[in-house]
Design a protein around this motif. Sequence first.
Motif, PDB file in Angstrom:
ATOM      1  N   LYS A 176       0.839  -1.210   0.000  1.00 32.24           N
ATOM      2  CA  LYS A 176       0.000   0.000   0.000  1.00 32.24           C
ATOM      3  C   LYS A 176       0.866   1.249   0.000  1.00 32.24           C
ATOM      4  O   LYS A 176       0.578   2.215  -0.698  1.00 32.24           O
ATOM      5  N   ALA A 177       1.934   1.233   0.793  1.00 29.56           N
ATOM      6  CA  ALA A 177       2.828   2.385   0.872  1.00 29.56           C
ATOM      7  C   ALA A 177       3.493   2.643  -0.478  1.00 29.56           C
ATOM      8  O   ALA A 177       3.644   3.795  -0.895  1.00 29.56           O
ATOM      9  N   LYS A 204       0.547   5.413  -0.485  1.00 31.30           N
ATOM     10  CA  LYS A 204       0.043   5.688   0.862  1.00 31.30           C
ATOM     11  C   LYS A 204       1.129   5.390   1.897  1.00 31.30           C
ATOM     12  O   LYS A 204       1.007   4.465   2.700  1.00 31.30           O
ATOM     13  N   PRO A 205       2.209   6.190   1.920  1.00 29.50           N
ATOM     14  CA  PRO A 205       3.322   5.903   2.825  1.00 29.50           C
ATOM     15  C   PRO A 205       2.955   5.972   4.304  1.00 29.50           C
ATOM     16  O   PRO A 205       3.582   5.318   5.134  1.00 29.50           O
ATOM     17  N   GLU A 206       1.926   6.720   4.642  1.00 33.51           N
ATOM     18  CA  GLU A 206       1.502   6.829   6.038  1.00 33.51           C
ATOM     19  C   GLU A 206       0.996   5.503   6.596  1.00 33.51           C
ATOM     20  O   GLU A 206       0.962   5.293   7.804  1.00 33.51           O
ATOM     21  N   GLU A 207       0.609   4.578   5.720  1.00 38.25           N
ATOM     22  CA  GLU A 207       0.116   3.270   6.139  1.00 38.25           C
ATOM     23  C   GLU A 207       1.171   2.470   6.904  1.00 38.25           C
ATOM     24  O   GLU A 207       0.832   1.664   7.761  1.00 38.25           O
ATOM     25  N   GLU A 255       1.676  -0.290  12.194  1.00 40.22           N
ATOM     26  CA  GLU A 255       2.689  -0.901  13.052  1.00 40.22           C
ATOM     27  C   GLU A 255       2.113  -1.385  14.381  1.00 40.22           C
ATOM     28  O   GLU A 255       2.409  -2.485  14.824  1.00 40.22           O
ATOM     29  N   LEU A 281       3.444   3.346   9.197  1.00 41.83           N
ATOM     30  CA  LEU A 281       3.498   3.620  10.632  1.00 41.83           C
ATOM     31  C   LEU A 281       2.157   3.408  11.316  1.00 41.83           C
ATOM     32  O   LEU A 281       2.107   2.992  12.470  1.00 41.83           O
ATOM     33  N   ALA A 282       1.069   3.663  10.613  1.00 41.04           N
ATOM     34  CA  ALA A 282      -0.256   3.495  11.203  1.00 41.04           C
ATOM     35  C   ALA A 282      -0.541   2.024  11.506  1.00 41.04           C
ATOM     36  O   ALA A 282      -1.178   1.700  12.506  1.00 41.04           O
TER      37      ALA A 282
END
Length: 98
Positions: free
Chosen positions: A67-68, A72-75, A80, A77-78
């Motif tokens: 996905k990242a 969607k790179p924020e995926e 984790e 850390l979200a």
Amino acid sequence: MAVVAVWKCDRDGAMFDNKKDAEEHDKMLELAANITALIERNVEGVSEEASEEIGLMLAKRREVLAKACKGKPEELLAAEEQDEQSSDENVTPLAANQ
């Protein structure tokens, strides 16, 4: 005495109560091994232990990593925290004297 069917992963000895989960775990470990080999071939100075840890971490998070990579790179850390909570839910613990 009841008979319980379990599936054992050859790579790490993990036990599962169904074939689908065992195969998924085996695929994840195969991906981790390939990532580890890629790291060892392309990054100088990385220890074997560190490259194995990195490979396993990336393989466990392969869906979020995909996905990242798709924008969607924020995926990364979200997800984790969710990964840490559900990391070994499918492994069936075996007691020696059950």
